[in-house]
Structure formats: structure tokens, C-alpha cells
Write a protein that holds these residues in place. Structure first.
Motif, PDB file in Angstrom:
ATOM      1  N   ALA A 109      -2.117  -2.167  -9.337  1.00  0.00           N
ATOM      2  CA  ALA A 109      -1.465  -2.890  -7.443  1.00  0.00           C
ATOM      3  C   ALA A 109      -2.039  -3.414  -6.931  1.00  0.00           C
ATOM      4  O   ALA A 109      -3.272  -4.400  -6.611  1.00  0.00           O
ATOM      5  N   THR A 151       2.392   1.831  -3.664  1.00  0.00           N
ATOM      6  CA  THR A 151       1.936   2.604  -4.393  1.00  0.00           C
ATOM      7  C   THR A 151       1.291   3.639  -4.108  1.00  0.00           C
ATOM      8  O   THR A 151       1.796   4.548  -4.926  1.00  0.00           O
ATOM      9  N   ASN A 176       1.023  -1.328   0.045  1.00  0.00           N
ATOM     10  CA  ASN A 176      -0.198   0.069   0.261  1.00  0.00           C
ATOM     11  C   ASN A 176       1.153   1.033   0.033  1.00  0.00           C
ATOM     12  O   ASN A 176       0.580   1.732  -1.135  1.00  0.00           O
ATOM     13  N   GLN A 189       2.386   6.709  -6.625  1.00  0.00           N
ATOM     14  CA  GLN A 189       1.189   7.623  -6.923  1.00  0.00           C
ATOM     15  C   GLN A 189       1.622   8.608  -6.832  1.00  0.00           C
ATOM     16  O   GLN A 189       0.750  10.283  -7.407  1.00  0.00           O
ATOM     17  N   LEU A 196       2.466  -4.927 -12.391  1.00  0.00           N
ATOM     18  CA  LEU A 196       2.387  -3.062 -11.795  1.00  0.00           C
ATOM     19  C   LEU A 196       3.077  -2.110 -12.239  1.00  0.00           C
ATOM     20  O   LEU A 196       2.796  -0.796 -12.693  1.00  0.00           O
ATOM     21  N   SER A 228      -4.248  -3.124  -3.533  1.00  0.00           N
ATOM     22  CA  SER A 228      -3.694  -3.914  -2.718  1.00  0.00           C
ATOM     23  C   SER A 228      -4.424  -4.180  -1.254  1.00  0.00           C
ATOM     24  O   SER A 228      -4.180  -5.403  -0.687  1.00  0.00           O
ATOM     25  N   ILE A 255      -1.551   4.847 -10.832  1.00  0.00           N
ATOM     26  CA  ILE A 255      -1.723   3.223 -10.559  1.00  0.00           C
ATOM     27  C   ILE A 255      -2.515   2.521 -10.075  1.00  0.00           C
ATOM     28  O   ILE A 255      -3.220   4.014  -8.535  1.00  0.00           O
ATOM     29  N   ASN A 305      -4.707   0.845  -6.779  1.00  0.00           N
ATOM     30  CA  ASN A 305      -4.436   0.093  -5.885  1.00  0.00           C
ATOM     31  C   ASN A 305      -5.292  -0.400  -5.938  1.00  0.00           C
ATOM     32  O   ASN A 305      -6.208  -0.212  -4.943  1.00  0.00           O
TER      33      ASN A 305
END
Ligand code: PMP
Ligand code: GLU
Length: 397
Positions: free
Chosen positions: A358, A23, A20, A27, A352, A37, A33, A35
Motif C-alpha cells: 500500500a 489497507t 491506511n 489485512q 496494491l 501508506s 498487504i 502497509n
């Protein structure tokens, strides 16, 4: 000079938290991205809960709190256990902590000695195995299969129990698989545990409300086990309150006393403001939770239908929580000309960099053939992410 304790030198950071963070860093650099995750509801905390938090500030709830939690909050938890799980706990059998993660950590520290075995069905939530290691316990990992929807059978449990078994950690609905044990499956496990009177059960019920198939079954509802069950829950997932950091457990008095001692040395009571807000959350109208569950159910269907269209991906249909855990191992050995995919970590990194999404590699959850995708995000982002996934894997030959 760096000289970490032996205990911490081998502790890995939580893979979900780390992914997290990674990511968010990407960002922040302006990289777009999506997310998928971390596992946290994308909803805002309900307004009446936020109002209770604001009121608590105005009413000067700014002093240390009782170590096990405010009596009013513990009463609200007692009511919740009775109303929703038909479990009878007394307020002194409740401990409020800084998230369900903290309750699990307290419990493991209070129960597990060096050499004790703890049964952890895999795929498991990242923190279980590391917390057991931190307590010098031995993880006994029981591998489950996608064909059995990643659920441990009674026979597998029976086989894993030894004279050294101290506890079982069971999570239903499950993170990372979304699997939900039915009443019959839970009962079959309970019948095995009935015979082994020295085994404690840490029942992680944090996704209780995000269940698309029926009524949640609490391990402690099997009366013959109740004095060996630690029922862990919290407000993070049910009420979209991950950042407020309130979790709670119901357990036998000797154990709640031990957790209070530990907590009094480590952290003192949980945040006053968050506790007051949690009272409002737990006494909410059930429609608050129902609305979020409906959205997760719709997204589950959306995600499952889209992932089924992606070649080479095997999926069990999750019945709860907000994760899917597809098997992507048919891509192992394939390459996009730059990287050859050898394991779940490579696949996650490929997604990714090539699909800009992610995810978390299954290896973090004890299954290296799969990846975890959290669908706790908007329908639009999910559609975009899964289209990008489908396009990216076309490059793998
Ligand atoms: N158990 C499971 C299975 C989880 O997914 C989470 C979410 N992080 C937790 C416990 C801990 O939740 P929290 O500490 O936010 O209450
Ligand atoms: N439960 C969430 C997850 O698994 C939050 C992250 C964490 O606490 O590990 O992604």
C-alpha cells in the motif's frame, strides 16, 4: 434526504487516512498487504512517557483541561522552543491542540477569509489544501521539480505573492517528499517574505527531528519574521505518539487568543492524560529521539538503494522525514494485460493488487507523476515490499 452544507459537500477525506483504513480492511480479510501508506513511526511510545500517562490516570487527571493546555505543558513547550530552536515564546503564545493537524486547522480558520490566497508549495501534505478550501480560501499551488529536490525557490515564491496573499504553508522536513530546506534556502525565502509584510507563515515543523543533514532551521528564527510565523509542532513523530493526539503551536498572542476561542467552542482542551504524558516526552533525554532518527536514516539508505534498482523509477534523495516520493510516470501508458496505467492512482492500485503493498498516489499531494512510500516500518518488511515492487513492474509492458 441528504442535505450536506456546501462547505462539507466538497470536502474530500484525507487520502493518507483513507489509504491506511483501506489497507487495514484488506489485512483484516486475511490479505497479506505491507502497509507503506500511512506516515507514522512504527516504534512504541517510550516507556517513561507511557508511565507518565498511567500516573496521570492514577492521580485523577480526569477533569476538563485548560483550553490552551496545562500551564506545565506550555512551560515544557516554551523550554523546548528555547532549547532546540532558540525561539523565545511566552506560555500565553502557546496553544496545545489535538495533534498538529488541529493546530494547522485552527490557524487556517483564524487567519483565512473568503478570497484570501494561501501559497502551498506542491507536493504538499494532503490536509493543507483541503483545510484552506474549508475556510473558503484560494490555494495558490507552486509546483516544484524533482530536479530541485521538490523545493520552492525564492523566485517562485516572489512570483506567487499577490496583494491577496494571506499566508504561506511551508513544511520542512517535508511530507511527502522528505526534502529539507537548508539554512541558505530558508533564508532566501525569508528575505522574500521580509518584503511582504502582510503575509503570514505557517511553518509545519512536525518532522524537525527526523533530519539527516544537519540542524533544523525554524522560520521563526529569522527575527524580522517572528511576529508573522506560526510554528507548528507536536509529539506524534518525534516521540512515536500519533494516537495520543497532542500538537502545539507558538504564535503571536492575538492569534493564540483567537485559536483558544475557536478551540473553546469546538473541542475544549486536549486530553488530560495525553498532555501529562507529553510533558514527560518533551523533557526526555535527547537520546530517545536520536535512536529513532538513526533507525530512519538506516532505512532511508536501504529504501533508496533498493528503489534505485527498479527500472523506470526516478528518485530525489530525501534528507528527512520518513518518505520517498519517486516519479513513476515512465510507466504511464503501459499495461499488464489487465489494466493500463494512466496516472499515479492507477499505479498505486496496481502495486496494491499485484505487489501487495500500500502506497499513496502522488495526486493526493498535488503531483500526479509520483507515489509516496512511507518507510516507517521494519527493515524486513521494506526489503520484502520493494522486492515485490520490482517483480510486479516487470509485468508492465
Ligand atoms: N503535518 C504533517 C506534514 C504531517 O505529516 C502530519 C502527520 N499526520 C501532521 C502535520 C499532523 O500530525 P499530528 O496531527 O499527528 O500531530
Ligand atoms: N502524517 C501522516 C500521513 O501523512 C498521517 C496521516 C494523516 O494525518 O493524514 O500519512
Amino acid at each position: 434526504m441528504e442535505k450536506l452544507s456546501r462547505r462539507l459537500a466538497t470536502l474530500s477525506p484525507s487520502a493518507t487516512v483513507a489509504m491506511n483504513q483501506k489497507t487495514k480492511d484488506l489485512q483484516a480479510q486475511g490479505i497479506d498487504i505491507i502497509n507503506l501508506s500511512v506516515g507514522e513511526p512504527d516504534f512504541n511510545t517510550p516507556d517513561h512517557v507511557k508511565a507518565a500517562g498511567k500516573k496521570a490516570i492514577d492521580e485523577n487527571y480526569s477533569f476538563y483541561t485548560p483550553v490552551p493546555g496545562y500551564p506545565e505543558l506550555r512551560q515544557a513547550i516554551v523550554r523546548k522552543f528555547k532549547r532546540e530552536n532558540n525561539l523565545d515564546y511566552k506560555p500565553e503564545e502557546i496553544v496545545v491542540s489535538n495533534g498538529a493537524k488541529h493546530c494547522i486547522a485552527n490557524t487556517i480558520m483564524a487567519l483565512v477569509d473568503a478570497g484570501d490566497e494561501v501559497i502551498v508549495p506542491a507536493p504538499y501534505w494532503v490536509s493543507y489544501a483541503d483545510l484552506v478550501k474549508l475556510a473558503d480560501g484560494t490555494n495558490v499551488i507552486v509546483d516544484t521539480t524533482i530536479e530541485n529536490d521538490f523545493k520552492m525557490t525564492a523566485a517562485q515564491l516572489e512570483k506567487a505573492i499577490t496583494p491577496k496573499t494571506k499566508a504561506l504553508i511551508l513544511c520542512s522536513p517535508s511530507n511527502p517528499t522528505g526534502s529539507v530546506y537548508s539554512y541558505d534556502e530558508m533564508k532566501a525565502l525569508a528575505e522574500v517574505l521580509k518584503k511582504h509584510e502582510n503575509v503570514f507563515i505557517i511553518a509545519d515543523e512536525i518532522y524537525e527531528h527526523i533530519n539527516f543533514v544537519g540542524k533544523h532551521v525554524s522560520m521563526a528564527s529569522f527575527e524580522y519574521l517572528k511576529d508573522r510565523v506560526i510554528t507548528v509542532n507536536g509529539v506524534s513523530k518525534a516521540y512515536a505518539m500519533t494516537g495520543w493526539r497532542i500538537g502545539y503551536m507558538g504564535a503571536p498572542l492575538w492569534l493564540t487568543k483567537a485559536c483558544n476561542n475557536l478551540q473553546s467552542q469546538f473541542t475544549t482542551g486536549a486530553s488530560s492524560i495525553a498532555q501529562r504524558a507529553s510533558i514527560a516526552a518533551l523533557d526526555s533525554d535527547p537520546s530517545v529521539v536520536e535512536e529513532m532518527k538513526k533507525a530512519f536514516h538506516r532505512r532511508r539508505d536501504l529504501v533508496v538503494n533498493m528503489v534505485k534498482q527498479i527500472p523506470g523509477v526516478k528518485l530525489s534523495i530525501p534528507e528527512g522525514a520518513f518518505y520517498i516520493f519517486p516519479d513513476i510516470s515512465s510507466y504511464f501508458g503501459k499495461s499488464d494485460g489487465k489494466t493500463t496505467i494512466k496516472n499515479s492512482n492507477d499505479f498505486s492500485l496496481f502495486l496494491l493488487s499485484e505487489a501487495f503493498i500500500a502506497t499513496v498516489p502522488g495526486s493526493a499531494f498535488g503531483n500526479d507523476k509520483c507515489i509516496r512510500i512511507s518507510y516507517a516500518t521494519s527493515d524486513e518488511k521494506l526489503v520484502k515490499a520493494l522486492n515485490q515492487f520490482r517483480e510486479a513492474v516487470k509485468k508492465l509492458k
